[in-house]
Scaffold this motif. Sequence first.
Motif, PDB file in Angstrom:
ATOM      1  N   GLY A  70      -4.796   9.282   2.803  1.00  0.00           N
ATOM      2  CA  GLY A  70      -3.676   9.834   2.045  1.00  0.00           C
ATOM      3  C   GLY A  70      -2.329   9.520   2.654  1.00  0.00           C
ATOM      4  N   LYS A  71      -2.314   8.875   3.818  1.00  0.00           N
ATOM      5  CA  LYS A  71      -1.082   8.448   4.488  1.00  0.00           C
ATOM      6  C   LYS A  71      -0.999   6.928   4.411  1.00  0.00           C
ATOM      7  CE  LYS A  71       1.206  10.914   6.472  1.00  0.00           C
ATOM      8  NZ  LYS A  71       2.392  11.673   6.011  1.00  0.00           N
ATOM      9  N   ALA A  72       0.207   6.429   4.193  1.00  0.00           N
ATOM     10  CA  ALA A  72       0.372   4.999   3.954  1.00  0.00           C
ATOM     11  C   ALA A  72      -0.116   4.159   5.121  1.00  0.00           C
ATOM     12  CB  ALA A  72       1.833   4.689   3.661  1.00  0.00           C
ATOM     13  N   GLY A  73      -0.979   3.188   4.817  1.00  0.00           N
ATOM     14  CA  GLY A  73      -1.306   2.164   5.772  1.00  0.00           C
ATOM     15  C   GLY A  73      -0.172   1.148   5.811  1.00  0.00           C
ATOM     16  N   VAL A  74      -0.098   0.360   6.862  1.00  0.00           N
ATOM     17  CA  VAL A  74       1.032  -0.553   7.047  1.00  0.00           C
ATOM     18  C   VAL A  74       0.536  -1.976   7.269  1.00  0.00           C
ATOM     19  CG1 VAL A  74       3.034  -1.127   8.457  1.00  0.00           C
ATOM     20  CG2 VAL A  74       2.505   1.271   7.970  1.00  0.00           C
ATOM     21  N   VAL A 101       2.535   0.662   2.781  1.00  0.00           N
ATOM     22  CA  VAL A 101       3.876   0.148   3.040  1.00  0.00           C
ATOM     23  C   VAL A 101       3.730  -1.218   3.695  1.00  0.00           C
ATOM     24  CG1 VAL A 101       5.992   0.419   4.391  1.00  0.00           C
ATOM     25  CG2 VAL A 101       4.981   2.401   3.240  1.00  0.00           C
ATOM     26  N   ALA A 102       4.343  -2.229   3.094  1.00  0.00           N
ATOM     27  CA  ALA A 102       4.313  -3.580   3.648  1.00  0.00           C
ATOM     28  C   ALA A 102       5.692  -3.956   4.161  1.00  0.00           C
ATOM     29  CB  ALA A 102       3.855  -4.580   2.588  1.00  0.00           C
ATOM     30  N   LEU A 103       5.722  -4.576   5.324  1.00  0.00           N
ATOM     31  CA  LEU A 103       6.960  -5.039   5.940  1.00  0.00           C
ATOM     32  C   LEU A 103       6.940  -6.563   5.987  1.00  0.00           C
ATOM     33  CD1 LEU A 103       6.964  -2.610   9.012  1.00  0.00           C
ATOM     34  CD2 LEU A 103       7.931  -2.209   6.739  1.00  0.00           C
ATOM     35  N   ALA A 153       5.628   5.547  -1.397  1.00  0.00           N
ATOM     36  CA  ALA A 153       4.213   5.176  -1.309  1.00  0.00           C
ATOM     37  C   ALA A 153       3.292   6.386  -1.331  1.00  0.00           C
ATOM     38  CB  ALA A 153       3.967   4.356  -0.045  1.00  0.00           C
ATOM     39  N   GLU A 154       3.748   7.494  -0.749  1.00  0.00           N
ATOM     40  CA  GLU A 154       2.857   8.645  -0.558  1.00  0.00           C
ATOM     41  C   GLU A 154       3.040   9.758  -1.576  1.00  0.00           C
ATOM     42  OE1 GLU A 154       2.505   8.139   4.325  1.00  0.00           O
ATOM     43  OE2 GLU A 154       3.628   9.820   3.470  1.00  0.00           O
ATOM     44  N   SER A 155       4.113   9.756  -2.338  1.00  0.00           N
ATOM     45  CA  SER A 155       4.389  10.882  -3.226  1.00  0.00           C
ATOM     46  C   SER A 155       3.908  10.618  -4.642  1.00  0.00           C
ATOM     47  CB  SER A 155       5.891  11.180  -3.250  1.00  0.00           C
ATOM     48  OG  SER A 155       6.612  10.066  -3.756  1.00  0.00           O
ATOM     49  N   GLY A 156       3.757  11.711  -5.425  1.00  0.00           N
ATOM     50  CA  GLY A 156       3.320  11.588  -6.809  1.00  0.00           C
ATOM     51  C   GLY A 156       1.970  10.909  -6.876  1.00  0.00           C
TER      52      GLY A 156
END
Length: 557
Positions: A70-74, A101-103, A153-156
């Motif tokens: 439930g937490k964004a992977g990177v 989340v992609a950087l 990324a994490e909301s809604g």
Amino acid sequence: MTSFSETAQTGADIVVETLEQHGVTHVFGVPGAKIDKVFDRLLDSSITTVVCRHEQNAAFIAGGIGRMTGKAGVAIATSGPGVSNLATGLATAHSEGDPLVALGGGVAVADRLKSLHQTLDSVNVLKPVTKFAAEVDSPAATAEVLSAAFRAAESGRPGSAFVSLPIDVMNAPAACRPIRLRSILEQGAGSTAAIAEAARLIDEATNPVVLLGLMASKPGAANAIRHLLNKKALPVVGTFQAAGALSEREFAMFGGRVGQLANQPVDQLLESADLVVTIGYDAIEYWPSIWNKDNDRAIVHIDVVPAQIENDYNPSVEIIGNIEESLYQLSVLITRSVLSKRTSLLLEQIKHDRANLLAEAAVQGGDPIHPFRIIAELQKFMSPDVTLCSDMGSFSLYLSRYLTSFRARQVLISNGQQTLGVALPWAIAASIVRPTEKVLSVSGDGGFLFSAMELETAVRLRSNLVHMVWIDGSYNMVAAQEELKYGRHSGTDLGSVDVVRYAEAFGAKGFQVSGPDDLATTLRSAFDIPGPVLIGVNVDYTKNAQLFEAVHHDSIL
């Protein structure tokens, strides 16, 4: 006294510290000159950098982390093709509701409109496949843009976000501090009026049916669904991604899973409904034009986001808010306590057919092996401490329709983009998130080679996973649908794959199943061996026409 500006860190320092503030433990990617400052700063952080063999797979692994936690992977990649290789992983996460989340590295801000090595308008390339895409065009904005990406990324309904990090911004002093998101973005229940109206419609319906979607398999939502079904008489069907939303206690009310092809007994249950209650459902999972075409029945939409209105999906009432809280309030108001006679008969027939199929599957002989026999053997291994990651292909229809699971997010499957190659990267993610569990991933011999190079990554990480390859020498799902439409197939034949030798080339263990009676023994041996293991099994798809019998015309892609 030293001022903040005099001790300002570089943009790369702020990026890494912001990741730490958000609780990131791993990043997955491929380095390059335009992003190497961030890689350098990661060395001095608490974050583990996992170098992958392809940026697409890095995004898949990060998306799998997001789905399970439930937490964004990177994921992280360099400029140009490094960033564009992220696109499929970002599109998959966006469609599947997985926080990611992609950087991406980029040329200097002053050079971004020039024709230079690896110049790419990455934000506009990736904006259509993400919830959020932006470039950090000033060192002082680094923390703000990154925090906005994580929030999106994490909301809604979760999804993917992308941040472009130009090389000069990463190297320059950044007059800002990392931002820790202190608030938890949790919605409350939907409106009282909407919940009351939904309860009225459910109580007045003759044959209401609940349709579970991708958000229904989140642990909190799954608990609320189980609470509702244990108190009220409501039959349930689920999309492929809703697997695990129910426990064994509610299984008697479960008609099965729907998706891809409208030709299952569970589709008859859905068709019989005069009211459909969708929970956490997204139309991309199973098109309304298939299951609700030209149907004027009432729909109750329960989700964190409003419905996307279309000709065949126009809800009578929408409950928008926290799914868990909305369901708890709804369960108090619903009074119906018995199933209709028609629904009871359909559920009984489905139960009978399911038992017969499993009994027949358990004794299927022959080599190559019938898919039902493989399913029957895999079912024995689907204990609560096993995570199953499915790739896409004909085998995924068998897994999705016939394999049962009773734990939220126990089964990972691509039901939106139906992306080839996700299974092995997701299994690597599962071995990180759930290190004490068994991890089983399944692919066809076509999809396997989309990401098979990450076996080296799995070996390097000592990932405790078993990957099974169903071998038939073709892109069979495509071939079967071409046969149905054109009477022949084209562009679907493949060469052979020696799974054992491939595994050994990477330092892993490989097995080739010799026949149906060897399946159980091979699986047990594979699970007893630490580290990644590959299993090859020759599968008999000659009866796959049965997957497409009585199919709805619009189901053929």
